[in-house]
Design an enzyme around this catalytic site. Structure first.
Site, PDB file in Angstrom:
ATOM      1  N   CYS A   1       0.805  -1.122   0.179  1.00  0.00           N
ATOM      2  CA  CYS A   1       0.004  -0.078   0.026  1.00  0.00           C
ATOM      3  C   CYS A   1       1.042   1.309  -0.055  1.00  0.00           C
ATOM      4  CB  CYS A   1      -1.024   0.162   1.150  1.00  0.00           C
ATOM      5  SG  CYS A   1      -0.169  -0.052   2.980  1.00  0.00           S
TER       6      CYS A   1
ATOM      7  N   ASP B   1      -8.303   3.988   1.339  1.00  0.00           N
ATOM      8  CA  ASP B   1      -6.985   4.116   2.467  1.00  0.00           C
ATOM      9  C   ASP B   1      -7.713   4.771   3.706  1.00  0.00           C
ATOM     10  OD1 ASP B   1      -4.798   4.870   3.742  1.00  0.00           O
ATOM     11  OD2 ASP B   1      -3.958   5.873   1.923  1.00  0.00           O
TER      12      ASP B   1
ATOM     13  N   ARG C   1      -3.372  -0.458   5.696  1.00  0.00           N
ATOM     14  CA  ARG C   1      -3.915  -1.626   4.928  1.00  0.00           C
ATOM     15  C   ARG C   1      -3.142  -2.934   4.712  1.00  0.00           C
ATOM     16  NH1 ARG C   1      -5.180   2.073  -0.122  1.00  0.00           N
ATOM     17  NH2 ARG C   1      -3.160   2.803   0.711  1.00  0.00           N
TER      18      ARG C   1
END
Ligand code: 4NP
Length: 150
Positions: A10, A119, A16
């Site tokens: 990420c 996000d 994440r």
């Protein structure tokens, strides 16, 4: 191609991709699968840091411990050393391509109609982290099932 290693990528490697790593590690342990799993960010801001509080919390609520992970930045050698490089959203995929990764895959293509995993760094508090967890868990398990023929 036999898959022996997966790197989840990420932006910051604190929200994440640590969840993807933790969920995958737990799943392969349960299933007795031999697979190396790691995560990294394309950015350098958080190198060495633990995952963000809300990711640690949502993982823990789901029985996954990610608290001991430390953020790292993706390196060019990763593209040779990992069999699969999996980005969490389209910007991760384009960052990876700009860094020279030839064939990154997108996590959302494994069971979420190719959607970006949003996000959560920019979320307001904990709200939304459970949805992020659910998306990542669903796709990570599908990915592993697909690669290991379950
Ligand atoms: P992640 O979230 O990519 O899911 O780890 C982010 C964490 C930090 C930043 C951006 C995204 N940041 O800009 O510091």
């Amino acid at each position: 191609m036999e898959v022996k290693s997966i790197l989840f990528v990420c932006l910051g490697n604190i929200c994440r991709s640590p969840l993807a790593q933790g969920i995958a590690e737990q799943y392969i342990k349960e299933k007795n699968i031999e697979l190396v799993v790691q995560s990294a960010g394309t950015g350098s801001w958080h190198i060495g840091e633990a995952p963000c509080e809300n990711s640690i919390k949502v993982a823990s609520l789901n029985g996954v411990d990610i608290s001991k992970q430390k953020a790292q930045q993706v390196k060019k050698s990763d593209f040779k050393n990992f069999d699969l490089i999996i980005g969490l959203d389209d910007s991760n995929i384009s960052n990876l391509k700009n860094l020279g990764c030839k064939n990154p895959l997108k996590l959302g293509d494994f069971g979420f109609n190719g959607e970006d995993v949003p996000d959560p760094y920019f979320f307001d508090g904990f709200e939304g982290f459970d949805k992020v967890f659910e998306m990542i868990e669903h796709c990570v398990k599908n990915l592993i099932d697909e690669k290991f023929g379950n």
